[in-house]
Design a protein around this motif. Structure first.
Motif, PDB file in Angstrom:
ATOM      1  N   PRO A  15       0.958  -1.276   0.124  1.00  0.00           N
ATOM      2  CA  PRO A  15      -0.009   0.061   0.215  1.00  0.00           C
ATOM      3  C   PRO A  15       0.694   1.364  -0.042  1.00  0.00           C
ATOM      4  N   SER A  16       0.377   2.344  -1.000  1.00  0.00           N
ATOM      5  CA  SER A  16       1.110   3.629  -0.546  1.00  0.00           C
ATOM      6  C   SER A  16       0.351   4.400   0.229  1.00  0.00           C
ATOM      7  N   VAL A  17       1.115   5.116   0.947  1.00  0.00           N
ATOM      8  CA  VAL A  17       0.610   6.082   2.284  1.00  0.00           C
ATOM      9  C   VAL A  17       0.338   7.224   1.854  1.00  0.00           C
ATOM     10  N   ILE A  35       5.664  -1.546   2.809  1.00  0.00           N
ATOM     11  CA  ILE A  35       5.013  -0.200   2.551  1.00  0.00           C
ATOM     12  C   ILE A  35       5.589   0.669   1.318  1.00  0.00           C
ATOM     13  N   HIS A  36       4.754   1.319   0.807  1.00  0.00           N
ATOM     14  CA  HIS A  36       5.276   2.203  -0.525  1.00  0.00           C
ATOM     15  C   HIS A  36       5.233   3.682  -0.147  1.00  0.00           C
ATOM     16  N   LEU A  37       6.450   4.280   0.127  1.00  0.00           N
ATOM     17  CA  LEU A  37       6.436   5.667   0.457  1.00  0.00           C
ATOM     18  C   LEU A  37       6.653   6.592  -0.932  1.00  0.00           C
ATOM     19  N   ASP A  38       5.782   7.367  -1.082  1.00  0.00           N
ATOM     20  CA  ASP A  38       5.995   8.254  -2.371  1.00  0.00           C
ATOM     21  C   ASP A  38       6.706   9.653  -2.023  1.00  0.00           C
ATOM     22  N   VAL A  39       7.647   9.857  -2.420  1.00  0.00           N
ATOM     23  CA  VAL A  39       8.558  10.784  -2.249  1.00  0.00           C
ATOM     24  C   VAL A  39       8.568  11.839  -3.256  1.00  0.00           C
ATOM     25  N   MET A  40       7.994  12.999  -3.261  1.00  0.00           N
ATOM     26  CA  MET A  40       7.842  13.891  -4.422  1.00  0.00           C
ATOM     27  C   MET A  40       8.656  15.169  -3.929  1.00  0.00           C
ATOM     28  N   ASP A  41       9.216  15.807  -5.054  1.00  0.00           N
ATOM     29  CA  ASP A  41      10.187  16.852  -4.544  1.00  0.00           C
ATOM     30  C   ASP A  41       9.551  18.303  -5.296  1.00  0.00           C
ATOM     31  N   ILE A  75       7.277  -0.348 -12.389  1.00  0.00           N
ATOM     32  CA  ILE A  75       6.510   0.046 -13.478  1.00  0.00           C
ATOM     33  C   ILE A  75       5.324   0.968 -13.449  1.00  0.00           C
ATOM     34  N   MET A  76       5.509   2.159 -13.806  1.00  0.00           N
ATOM     35  CA  MET A  76       4.090   3.206 -13.468  1.00  0.00           C
ATOM     36  C   MET A  76       3.399   2.958 -14.570  1.00  0.00           C
ATOM     37  N   THR A  77       2.053   2.696 -14.008  1.00  0.00           N
ATOM     38  CA  THR A  77       0.767   2.537 -14.963  1.00  0.00           C
ATOM     39  C   THR A  77      -0.001   3.890 -14.675  1.00  0.00           C
ATOM     40  N   GLY A 130       2.712  11.578  -9.708  1.00  0.00           N
ATOM     41  CA  GLY A 130       2.527  13.023  -9.205  1.00  0.00           C
ATOM     42  C   GLY A 130       1.251  12.992  -8.547  1.00  0.00           C
ATOM     43  N   TYR A 131       0.397  12.009  -8.717  1.00  0.00           N
ATOM     44  CA  TYR A 131      -1.076  11.945  -8.078  1.00  0.00           C
ATOM     45  C   TYR A 131      -1.517  10.554  -7.706  1.00  0.00           C
ATOM     46  N   GLY A 132      -2.029  10.404  -6.596  1.00  0.00           N
ATOM     47  CA  GLY A 132      -2.967   9.086  -6.366  1.00  0.00           C
ATOM     48  C   GLY A 132      -4.306   9.350  -7.126  1.00  0.00           C
ATOM     49  N   GLY A 133      -4.874   8.268  -7.186  1.00  0.00           N
ATOM     50  CA  GLY A 133      -6.235   8.249  -7.743  1.00  0.00           C
ATOM     51  C   GLY A 133      -6.628   8.345  -9.349  1.00  0.00           C
ATOM     52  N   GLN A 134      -5.321   8.230  -9.845  1.00  0.00           N
ATOM     53  CA  GLN A 134      -5.580   8.218 -11.450  1.00  0.00           C
ATOM     54  C   GLN A 134      -5.828   6.949 -12.137  1.00  0.00           C
ATOM     55  N   GLU A 135      -6.329   7.090 -13.370  1.00  0.00           N
ATOM     56  CA  GLU A 135      -6.762   5.928 -14.128  1.00  0.00           C
ATOM     57  C   GLU A 135      -5.524   4.984 -14.720  1.00  0.00           C
ATOM     58  N   GLY A 171       0.092   2.333  -9.671  1.00  0.00           N
ATOM     59  CA  GLY A 171      -0.608   3.409 -10.637  1.00  0.00           C
ATOM     60  C   GLY A 171      -1.978   2.873 -10.971  1.00  0.00           C
ATOM     61  N   GLY A 172      -3.002   3.219 -10.068  1.00  0.00           N
ATOM     62  CA  GLY A 172      -4.412   2.777 -10.435  1.00  0.00           C
ATOM     63  C   GLY A 172      -4.603   1.322 -10.230  1.00  0.00           C
ATOM     64  N   VAL A 173      -3.960   0.539  -9.290  1.00  0.00           N
ATOM     65  CA  VAL A 173      -4.047  -0.853  -9.282  1.00  0.00           C
ATOM     66  C   VAL A 173      -5.304  -1.011  -8.431  1.00  0.00           C
ATOM     67  N   LEU A 217       2.476  -5.587  -5.875  1.00  0.00           N
ATOM     68  CA  LEU A 217       1.513  -4.560  -6.568  1.00  0.00           C
ATOM     69  C   LEU A 217       1.307  -3.398  -5.449  1.00  0.00           C
ATOM     70  N   VAL A 218       1.604  -2.227  -6.038  1.00  0.00           N
ATOM     71  CA  VAL A 218       1.387  -0.920  -5.126  1.00  0.00           C
ATOM     72  C   VAL A 218       0.187  -0.532  -5.601  1.00  0.00           C
ATOM     73  N   SER A 219      -0.645  -0.075  -4.313  1.00  0.00           N
ATOM     74  CA  SER A 219      -1.993   0.366  -4.435  1.00  0.00           C
ATOM     75  C   SER A 219      -2.059   1.581  -3.675  1.00  0.00           C
ATOM     76  N   GLY A 220      -2.726   2.530  -3.865  1.00  0.00           N
ATOM     77  CA  GLY A 220      -2.888   3.688  -2.848  1.00  0.00           C
ATOM     78  C   GLY A 220      -4.582   3.840  -2.701  1.00  0.00           C
TER      79      GLY A 220
HETATM   80  C1  DX5 Z   1       1.863   8.136  -8.177  1.00  0.00           C
HETATM   81  C2  DX5 Z   1       2.284   7.254  -7.274  1.00  0.00           C
HETATM   82  C3  DX5 Z   1       1.442   6.027  -6.917  1.00  0.00           C
HETATM   83  C4  DX5 Z   1       0.192   6.260  -6.402  1.00  0.00           C
HETATM   84  C5  DX5 Z   1      -0.789   5.186  -6.262  1.00  0.00           C
HETATM   85  O1  DX5 Z   1       2.580   9.343  -8.136  1.00  0.00           O
HETATM   86  O2  DX5 Z   1       3.752   6.769  -7.242  1.00  0.00           O
HETATM   87  O3  DX5 Z   1       2.231   5.241  -5.820  1.00  0.00           O
HETATM   88  O4  DX5 Z   1       0.061   7.277  -4.925  1.00  0.00           O
HETATM   89  O5  DX5 Z   1      -1.903   5.479  -5.877  1.00  0.00           O
HETATM   90  P1  DX5 Z   1      -3.030   5.111  -6.675  1.00  0.00           P
HETATM   91  O6  DX5 Z   1      -3.094   3.389  -6.406  1.00  0.00           O
HETATM   92  O7  DX5 Z   1      -4.204   5.600  -6.170  1.00  0.00           O
HETATM   93  O8  DX5 Z   1      -2.941   5.227  -8.223  1.00  0.00           O
END
Ligand code: DX5
Ligand code: ZN
Length: 216
Positions: free
Chosen positions: A8-10, A33-39, A137-139, A143-148, A178-180, A196-199
């Protein structure tokens, strides 16, 4: 095929309470735990640094993967390794010296991950396969959670697995981010996803434990 791991992404959790949120996800069955670090540069949003990574990894027993969506990861690798992140994942798009960056991660004491945006090919894996412990692999475009979820990227999973197996990277894990959700998880695993990473599907649900069980 081994058992799929759920990470899970937090990103969508209470950002002031990430260590407890991560602990609750561990208790609900998370494998990592998947930690999304964005700059705020590589992607528009700004999230957390190594201090938060340290408090999370002190609180949980499962591995933490720091997904560095940052333009200059070389400045941060030692800090995230010292913070206890088992995996540190850098984007292939930010460096002309990926081999060096991957070596820097292992030298710092973590396992080396490389992430690829939807438009990035995985051909380069041929030349770094033995230096890689994880391919993310980004699907979605990061940049954002909750995308298609971008289903046409699934071919890239097959391709990455083939290249890794042929060129000395058979031990590397493939993670998909991404969108899993429960509508695509089975296809992803059949293509060769190990993680499977999933937010939003997990942390936006009323019952994260049940959501993770559905993904399995
Ligand atoms: C996107 C992040 C993902 C994202 C996953 O920039 O790298 O880890 O938070 O969230 P969902 O599952 O909502 O796409
Ligand atoms: Zn991520």
């Amino acid at each position: 095929m081994g058992k799929v791991m759920i990470a899970p992404s937090v990103l969508g959790c209470d950002q002031g309470n990430l260590a407890e949120e991560a602990f609750a996800l561990q208790m609900a069955g998370a494998d990592m735990i998947h930690l999304d670090v964005m700059d705020g540069v590589f992607v528009p949003v700004l999230t957390v640094g190594a201090g938060i990574a340290a408090s999370i990894s002190r609180r949980v027993d499962i591995p933490v993967d720091a997904h560095l969506m940052v333009q200059k990861p070389s400045h941060l690798i030692e800090a995230f390794a010292d913070a206890g992140c088992s995996y540190i994942t850098v984007h292939a798009e930010v460096t002309s010296h990926l081999d060096r960056l991957l070596a820097q991660i292992r030298t710092a004491g973590s396992m080396a991950g490389v992430a690829v945006n939807p438009s990035t090919s995985v051909d380069f894996l041929r030349w770094v396969a033995p230096a890689v412990d994880l391919v993310l692999i980004m699907t979605v475009n990061p940049g954002y959670g909750g995308q298609e979820h971008l289903e046409h990227i699934h071919d890239k999973i097959t391709e990455a697995r083939r290249i890794l197996d042929c060129y000395g990277g058979s031990g590397a894990l493939i993670s998909v981010d991404g969108g899993v959700n429960d509508a695509n998880a089975e296809k992803l695993v059949s293509r060769g996803a190990d993680i499977l990473v999933s937010g939003s599907f997990i942390t936006g649900s009323d019952d994260p434990a049940a959501a993770m069980e559905k993904l399995r």
